[in-house]
Each structure stands twice: as C-alpha cells, then as structure tokens.
Write a protein that holds these residues in place. Sequence first.
Motif, mmCIF file in Angstrom:
data_model
loop_
_atom_site.group_PDB
_atom_site.id
_atom_site.type_symbol
_atom_site.label_atom_id
_atom_site.label_comp_id
_atom_site.label_asym_id
_atom_site.label_seq_id
_atom_site.Cartn_x
_atom_site.Cartn_y
_atom_site.Cartn_z
ATOM 1 N N VAL A 176 0.859 -1.200 0.000
ATOM 2 C CA VAL A 176 0.000 0.000 0.000
ATOM 3 C C VAL A 176 0.890 1.243 0.000
ATOM 4 C CG1 VAL A 176 -2.043 -0.967 1.178
ATOM 5 C CG2 VAL A 176 -0.249 0.071 2.533
ATOM 6 N N ASN A 177 0.435 2.278 -0.691
ATOM 7 C CA ASN A 177 1.146 3.558 -0.718
ATOM 8 C C ASN A 177 0.401 4.548 0.171
ATOM 9 O OD1 ASN A 177 3.015 2.645 -2.635
ATOM 10 N ND2 ASN A 177 1.579 3.081 -4.287
ATOM 11 N N VAL A 178 1.154 5.242 1.025
ATOM 12 C CA VAL A 178 0.513 6.171 1.963
ATOM 13 C C VAL A 178 1.293 7.479 1.990
ATOM 14 C CG1 VAL A 178 -0.312 6.470 4.333
ATOM 15 C CG2 VAL A 178 -0.149 4.170 3.390
ATOM 16 N N VAL A 179 0.557 8.601 2.060
ATOM 17 C CA VAL A 179 1.227 9.904 1.947
ATOM 18 C C VAL A 179 2.171 10.165 3.120
ATOM 19 C CG1 VAL A 179 -0.524 10.997 0.492
ATOM 20 C CG2 VAL A 179 -0.729 11.178 2.959
ATOM 21 N N ASP A 180 3.341 10.678 2.753
ATOM 22 C CA ASP A 180 4.413 10.878 3.732
ATOM 23 C C ASP A 180 4.771 12.360 3.859
ATOM 24 O OD1 ASP A 180 6.271 9.924 5.575
ATOM 25 O OD2 ASP A 180 7.883 9.894 4.076
ATOM 26 N N ASP A 181 3.893 13.241 3.319
ATOM 27 C CA ASP A 181 4.198 14.673 3.424
ATOM 28 C C ASP A 181 3.071 15.440 4.119
ATOM 29 O OD1 ASP A 181 2.374 14.400 1.413
ATOM 30 O OD2 ASP A 181 3.594 15.311 -0.157
ATOM 31 N N GLN A 182 2.309 14.737 4.938
ATOM 32 C CA GLN A 182 1.355 15.414 5.839
ATOM 33 C C GLN A 182 1.641 14.918 7.246
ATOM 34 O OE1 GLN A 182 -2.759 14.728 4.644
ATOM 35 N NE2 GLN A 182 -2.204 15.021 2.522
ATOM 36 N N ARG A 183 1.944 15.876 8.120
ATOM 37 C CA ARG A 183 2.361 15.518 9.489
ATOM 38 C C ARG A 183 1.312 15.987 10.485
ATOM 39 N NH1 ARG A 183 6.708 13.655 12.020
ATOM 40 N NH2 ARG A 183 7.652 13.266 9.994
ATOM 41 N N GLY A 184 1.010 15.119 11.452
ATOM 42 C CA GLY A 184 0.039 15.464 12.497
ATOM 43 C C GLY A 184 0.162 14.466 13.628
ATOM 44 N N THR A 185 -0.910 14.297 14.404
ATOM 45 C CA THR A 185 -0.836 13.350 15.514
ATOM 46 C C THR A 185 -2.087 12.469 15.576
ATOM 47 O OG1 THR A 185 0.385 15.008 16.775
ATOM 48 C CG2 THR A 185 -0.394 13.076 17.963
ATOM 49 N N PRO A 186 -1.908 11.164 15.368
ATOM 50 C CA PRO A 186 -3.030 10.248 15.553
ATOM 51 C C PRO A 186 -3.505 10.329 17.003
ATOM 52 C CG PRO A 186 -1.139 9.129 14.566
ATOM 53 C CD PRO A 186 -0.663 10.470 14.996
ATOM 54 N N THR A 187 -4.815 10.381 17.186
ATOM 55 C CA THR A 187 -5.359 10.541 18.538
ATOM 56 C C THR A 187 -6.432 9.489 18.770
ATOM 57 O OG1 THR A 187 -4.894 12.906 18.427
ATOM 58 C CG2 THR A 187 -6.472 12.188 20.099
ATOM 59 N N TYR A 188 -6.209 8.664 19.770
ATOM 60 C CA TYR A 188 -7.147 7.596 20.106
ATOM 61 C C TYR A 188 -8.374 8.226 20.753
ATOM 62 C CZ TYR A 188 -8.511 2.909 21.691
ATOM 63 O OH TYR A 188 -9.162 1.719 21.898
ATOM 64 N N ALA A 189 -9.552 7.942 20.218
ATOM 65 C CA ALA A 189 -10.775 8.591 20.734
ATOM 66 C C ALA A 189 -10.957 8.320 22.223
ATOM 67 C CB ALA A 189 -11.985 8.103 19.934
ATOM 68 N N GLY A 190 -10.492 7.164 22.685
ATOM 69 C CA GLY A 190 -10.603 6.842 24.114
ATOM 70 C C GLY A 190 -9.807 7.806 24.989
ATOM 71 N N ASP A 191 -8.696 8.321 24.474
ATOM 72 C CA ASP A 191 -7.884 9.272 25.263
ATOM 73 C C ASP A 191 -8.612 10.610 25.405
ATOM 74 O OD1 ASP A 191 -5.907 7.353 25.450
ATOM 75 O OD2 ASP A 191 -4.815 8.088 23.692
ATOM 76 N N LEU A 192 -9.211 11.086 24.316
ATOM 77 C CA LEU A 192 -9.986 12.338 24.383
ATOM 78 C C LEU A 192 -11.236 12.135 25.252
ATOM 79 C CD1 LEU A 192 -10.541 15.256 23.532
ATOM 80 C CD2 LEU A 192 -11.490 14.385 21.384
ATOM 81 N N ALA A 193 -11.834 10.948 25.144
ATOM 82 C CA ALA A 193 -13.006 10.646 25.983
ATOM 83 C C ALA A 193 -12.606 10.666 27.460
ATOM 84 C CB ALA A 193 -13.588 9.289 25.598
ATOM 85 N N ASP A 194 -11.431 10.143 27.787
ATOM 86 C CA ASP A 194 -10.957 10.173 29.189
ATOM 87 C C ASP A 194 -10.881 11.606 29.690
ATOM 88 O OD1 ASP A 194 -10.665 7.472 29.686
ATOM 89 O OD2 ASP A 194 -8.572 7.407 29.007
ATOM 90 N N LEU A 195 -10.297 12.490 28.879
ATOM 91 C CA LEU A 195 -10.171 13.897 29.285
ATOM 92 C C LEU A 195 -11.554 14.496 29.556
ATOM 93 C CD1 LEU A 195 -8.595 16.628 29.554
ATOM 94 C CD2 LEU A 195 -9.090 16.969 27.123
ATOM 95 N N ILE A 196 -12.452 14.358 28.604
ATOM 96 C CA ILE A 196 -13.779 14.995 28.727
ATOM 97 C C ILE A 196 -14.562 14.375 29.888
ATOM 98 C CG2 ILE A 196 -16.007 15.296 27.551
ATOM 99 C CD1 ILE A 196 -14.362 15.517 24.913
ATOM 100 N N TYR A 197 -14.531 13.056 29.974
ATOM 101 C CA TYR A 197 -15.275 12.368 31.038
ATOM 102 C C TYR A 197 -14.750 12.797 32.412
ATOM 103 C CZ TYR A 197 -17.296 8.621 33.821
ATOM 104 O OH TYR A 197 -17.990 7.915 34.788
ATOM 105 N N ASN A 198 -13.439 12.873 32.559
ATOM 106 C CA ASN A 198 -12.866 13.255 33.864
ATOM 107 C C ASN A 198 -13.178 14.707 34.207
ATOM 108 O OD1 ASN A 198 -11.870 10.739 34.455
ATOM 109 N ND2 ASN A 198 -9.936 11.096 33.372
ATOM 110 N N ILE A 199 -13.177 15.582 33.213
ATOM 111 C CA ILE A 199 -13.557 16.986 33.456
ATOM 112 C C ILE A 199 -14.972 17.035 34.039
ATOM 113 C CG2 ILE A 199 -14.259 19.119 32.274
ATOM 114 C CD1 ILE A 199 -11.826 18.740 30.423
#
Length: 287
Positions: A176-199
Amino acid sequence: MKILVTGAKGQLGTEIMARAEASRHTYVFTDVLEDAAKGILQLDITDPNAIPADVDVIINCAAYTDVNRAESDEQTAMKVNALAPALLAKAAKASGALLIHISTDYVFDGKTDRPYRENDPAVPLSAYGRTKLAGEKAIEAEGCRYMIFRTAWLYSNHGRNFFLTMARLTAEKQEVNVVDDQRGTPTYAGDLADLIYNIVENGNLAATGTYHYTDEGDCTWYEFAKAINDMLGHGCSVRPCRTEDYPSPAARPACSVLDKTKVKETFGIEIPHWRDSLAKAVNNMKL
Ligand SMILES: NC(=O)c1ccc[n+]([C@@H]2O[C@H](COP(=O)([O-])OP(=O)(O)OC[C@H]3O[C@@H](n4cnc5c(N)ncnc54)[C@H](OP(=O)(O)O)[C@@H]3O)[C@@H](O)[C@H]2O)c1
C-alpha cells in the motif's frame, strides 16, 4: 448532574458512553437516528426545538466529519458543524449549561514550523475546516460557558477511520502507498473521551476556553500506517508517497501538530504517546 451527549454513535460518543456506565450522574445519549438497543435516543442537533433545557452539560460529539464529501456539500456540513453548534450554544446560555464541543486541526493551513497554539490564526484549507471554524466562532459569539477541544486524526476500534482502514488494507494487500508529506498526531478517541469524562466527573467545569488536545508525538500518515502494519504483524509493504500522487477533493494541512501546553497545565493531565495508544487499539482489536 444531567449530561446530554450528542453524536453518541460516533467514535468519540461511543467511548464516552462506555465510560459513563460507572458514573453517578445522569447521562442522556443521543444521535441523529435512534438506537433503542444501545439506549441512544433520537436528537438531530440541527433541529432548534430538539435541545432539552434542563441539562447541566452538553457534550457535542455530533458532526459532519466526511472531509472529502464536504467539498461538494458544504451547505450540509455548515448546517451540522456551525449552525447546530450555534443552537447548542444558545440553549446552553439560556439554561446556564456548559457546552463541550470538539473542533479540528484542519482549521489551520499547516504552513507553520512549530506546533500550533490556540490563538494562532486559523486559516482553513478545506470546506470541512471552514465549517468547523465557523462552529467555533458561533459558540464564542453566543457567550455561553464553553470548552472547545481541537483534536486531530481521531481513530478508534469502531466506525470509519484510518486505523481500521489500514488494518484491513495491510491484511488484504501486498503493498500500500501512503502519503508521507502530511504531518500530524493520531489521537485515540478513548484518550480524548478520558479527558472529557474526567472533566465532567470531577466537576471541573469553570475553565471556559479553547484547547488543543491530541495524543503526544507526531508522524506522517505513512509512519502511522507502517506502525499499524508492524503492530498487527501484517507483512504488507507500506510505501511512502506524496500528496500529489494521491489526489483527493479536500486540501489538507501539511503540518498540523498542535501545542498541548494549555490543556496540560489547565487540567493537570499527562497525555499518552500516540504509539502507546495505538498499541492499546491493536490489543483491543485482538480481544
Ligand atoms: N474523525 C477525525 O479524524 C476528527 C479529527 C479532528 C476532529 N474531529 C472532530 O471530533 C468530533 C468527533 O468526531 P468523530 O470522529 O467521533 O465523529 P463520527 O464518528 O463521524 O461521529 C459523529 C456522529 O454524529 C452524528 N451526526 C451527524 N449529523 C448529526 C445531526 N444532525 N444530529 C445528531 N447527530 C449527528 C453522526 O451520525 P451519522 O454517522 O449517521 O451521520 C455520527 O454518529 C467531531 O466534532 C469532529 O469534527 C474528528
């Protein structure tokens, strides 16, 4: 407290729903279509009469998230991503509720050489980015209590996302070919859910404002795909390519890494590295 969650069938909504089973508060889960078996009620966020007045917190996980389709359907995307958040903000202001809303790294053009801070100028490249930015502005203008979390490259073990697509493709294909010129951060939805739920659970509801939240670290889509292939033990050959080799309707920022200093300092959190969270997602897949 009574907490309304919209878009409960989506990636983030599903993760919040899983956590709320342990809560002493009353959560009401909703989505544009009912799912009685899962206890999800029908609530279309674009309907001005649909939002109940008796809630303490609204967590808006509903959105129009198809970035490519938004290019030819900006009107619908605008309705869901901007007009509806304005309605939610209006309802929150009237009842004194806190509105927790999710936005995106795609509000930025990706032309910076350092991680984006919350007050950096937002210059979206795509229709999706424009509609999400319009949603942010509508909420700010309404004057309700709000928290906006801009996140990026969200994935989970459910729904449609890059992680599940690559898990399938690397199992099925030899290359498979995948683009190597876009940079960002994969974010697991469970991690964001932890933040919101704990708030919410900790009653930490006073810190109105906009925050950047992604997992730690950064990579290109190619590096993310390679990690998925390696962690799953798939023998696919993952190859780097350029964005121009893989034309798509929506332009995406070349580098949209977000600076998370503010969210870490405000809420006193530590954020997992994207590779550690990917390992969790891979393990969940094997369960
Ligand atoms: N996914 C990403 O990579 C990413 C990146 C950055 C930010 N975000 C933001 O993060 C948030 C959560 O994203 P997600 O990936 O969890 O989204 P998702 O999986 O696409 O879920 C969104 C949910 O909202 C529902 N919905 C759509 N229109 C609605 C309406 N009018 N009323 C009520 N519900 C409606 C969708 O139903 P249907 O499926 O039936 O339309 C879906 O169940 C969104 O605000 C998104 O913009 C996502």
